[in-house]
Design a protein around this motif. Sequence first.
Motif, short mmCIF file in Angstrom:
data_model
loop_
_atom_site.label_atom_id
_atom_site.label_comp_id
_atom_site.label_asym_id
_atom_site.label_seq_id
_atom_site.Cartn_x
_atom_site.Cartn_y
_atom_site.Cartn_z
N ASP A 321 5.06 -3.17 49.97
CA ASP A 321 5.68 -4.47 50.24
C ASP A 321 5.13 -5.47 49.22
O ASP A 321 4.09 -5.22 48.61
N PHE A 322 5.80 -6.62 49.10
CA PHE A 322 5.17 -7.77 48.46
C PHE A 322 4.61 -8.65 49.58
O PHE A 322 5.19 -8.70 50.68
N ILE A 323 3.53 -9.36 49.32
CA ILE A 323 3.06 -10.32 50.32
C ILE A 323 2.67 -11.64 49.65
O ILE A 323 2.25 -11.68 48.50
N ASN A 324 2.82 -12.71 50.45
CA ASN A 324 2.37 -14.02 50.01
C ASN A 324 0.90 -14.20 50.34
O ASN A 324 0.13 -14.71 49.56
N GLU A 325 0.57 -13.77 51.55
CA GLU A 325 -0.71 -14.14 52.12
C GLU A 325 -1.38 -12.91 52.72
O GLU A 325 -0.71 -12.12 53.41
N HIS A 369 10.75 -11.60 42.87
CA HIS A 369 9.73 -12.07 43.82
C HIS A 369 8.58 -12.76 43.09
O HIS A 369 7.43 -12.33 43.16
N ARG A 370 8.88 -13.86 42.43
CA ARG A 370 7.86 -14.51 41.61
C ARG A 370 6.93 -15.41 42.41
O ARG A 370 5.95 -15.92 41.87
N ASP A 371 7.27 -15.64 43.67
CA ASP A 371 6.38 -16.49 44.47
C ASP A 371 5.35 -15.66 45.23
O ASP A 371 4.48 -16.21 45.90
N LYS A 372 5.42 -14.33 45.14
CA LYS A 372 4.49 -13.50 45.90
C LYS A 372 3.15 -13.41 45.17
O LYS A 372 3.08 -13.48 43.95
N ASN A 373 2.10 -13.26 45.96
CA ASN A 373 0.76 -13.23 45.38
C ASN A 373 0.20 -11.83 45.17
O ASN A 373 -0.66 -11.62 44.31
#
Length: 460
Positions: A321-325, A369-373
């Motif tokens: 997955d991608f995740i932000n946090e 998904h450029r905002d994912k960390n």
Amino acid sequence: MSNIIDALTDKVRGRVITASDQDYDDARAVYNAMHDRKPSAVIQCVDSADVMAAIAAARENGVDLAIRGGGHSVPGFGTVDDGLVIDLSRMNHVRVDANKKVAWVGGGATLGDMDHATYPFGLAAPGGVVSTTGVGGLTLGGGIGYLTRSHGLSIDNLLSADVVLADGRQVTASDYQNEDLFWALRGGGGNFGVVTSFEFQLHDVGDVVGGPLFYEFDDATAVLQCYRDYIAEAPEPLGCFFGWQIAPPLPFIPEDRVGDLFCVLVTCWNGPHAEAEQVLRPLRDAAEVKAEQVGVMPFPALQSAFDDLVPKGMQNYWKADFINELTDDAIAVHIEHGKKTPHVSSSMHLHPINGAAQRVGADETAFGHRDKNFAPVIVGIWPDAADNEANTAWVRDYYAAIHPHSGGNGGYVNFMSGDDDHRVAENYGANYERLASVKTTYDPYNLFHVNQTIAPANRR
Ligand SMILES: Cc1cc2nc3c(=O)[nH]c(=O)nc-3n(C[C@H](O)[C@H](O)[C@H](O)COP(=O)(O)OP(=O)(O)OC[C@H]3O[C@@H](n4cnc5c(N)ncnc54)[C@H](O)[C@@H]3O)c2cc1C
């Protein structure tokens, strides 16, 4: 089929390998041994003309076609039953222009081929973390590695690509030619054609300060929390991923700890060497470091440091997955499942995709998904097919538990298994419809479908 193969054999300068050849089994084998497929022929192309001939043979005869760069695809997209395989591994030439800091890299080169050619000039293009991975598949899906925070994804450094299209023409895609194709190639995978040559922007990367720091598994909460907080703000020349690691028998591991499960931070500092100690200090202070191999080393040495842990021919099953946090609740889930890591080659890797990668707009390339960390991946790798059930169950259970903490984003296409095909649209987010439109323009009959297929708009 034999007529098709005879005609192809006459046309190409490379080899056309079939079941009657002694090296057929070698030629058809891909990295993930789960995919024991039997193509009608493997065409080891040596130039664009060979690629054009193979594409024409598949298109004109309605034969399934797989494209193989480095062959690392976990879903085994570099091979196909009863079809043709374009194997680009002999097209691995790399040319460097050190003055312009540009490299032209053959469509079948590995990261090792690329690093080997650029390192003597003190240069590198952003790639991944294992040198046997193909530049082709890695780049077309995005390309996450040690240099992501400082110089972006591999695609962010792609200047142009020579592409043989489904209709047999070779075109160049760049910001100035076939711009829609160039946009789609940067993240859209092998959906649009066969890239015979990539042109990359290079950066000053010579010897780096890097390597793994090993901590007790029991310190994983502290290590993950420290990593999460520090990597959000750390200087961008620092690349660093987190992972679980059963200690292999290496000289820097105390003999009585071989086989024990640790958590590791694998570091790569590409800034001034004198600053390395200060930059790595917060990570060293996360918990007691029990073993380490951090030092000054050539960038290609770090990029190949883990190759032996993940050789070709193992069973592979991955989920992502991608995740932000990375919340404290998610860390607890990681620890619950990380402690069951079943094999020395298996892990969960947490790759940061902040820094330079986030300075590219979500619609500037197909990688949406450029905002994912972070790009976490649960990596199941083990040697024996008899253990498939237990090992895939570990990956599946881990993923089922952690996925609800992901925020419902897609994942990185290059970290997906074959049974994640239904996730293609979410993996591209808002860019999916535009990708389908470009696919319709360049591959309306979906010749290039042995991949994470983006169906042409007219075929859905
Ligand atoms: C051990 C291991 C480590 C990895 N580490 C990383 C990492 O650090 N960072 C990361 O981002 N990813 C990583 N990956 C994932 C990797 O990016 C994907 O597996 C990628 O698909 C591999 O590319 P390949 O060319 O080796 O694979 P292949 O199986 O040859 O190809 C994969 C896909 O790309 C297409 N393709 C390949 N080359 C071309 C080309 N020249 N033109 C058109 N289509 C092409 C194929 O058709 C196929 O659909 C790793 C994978 C493995 C197995």
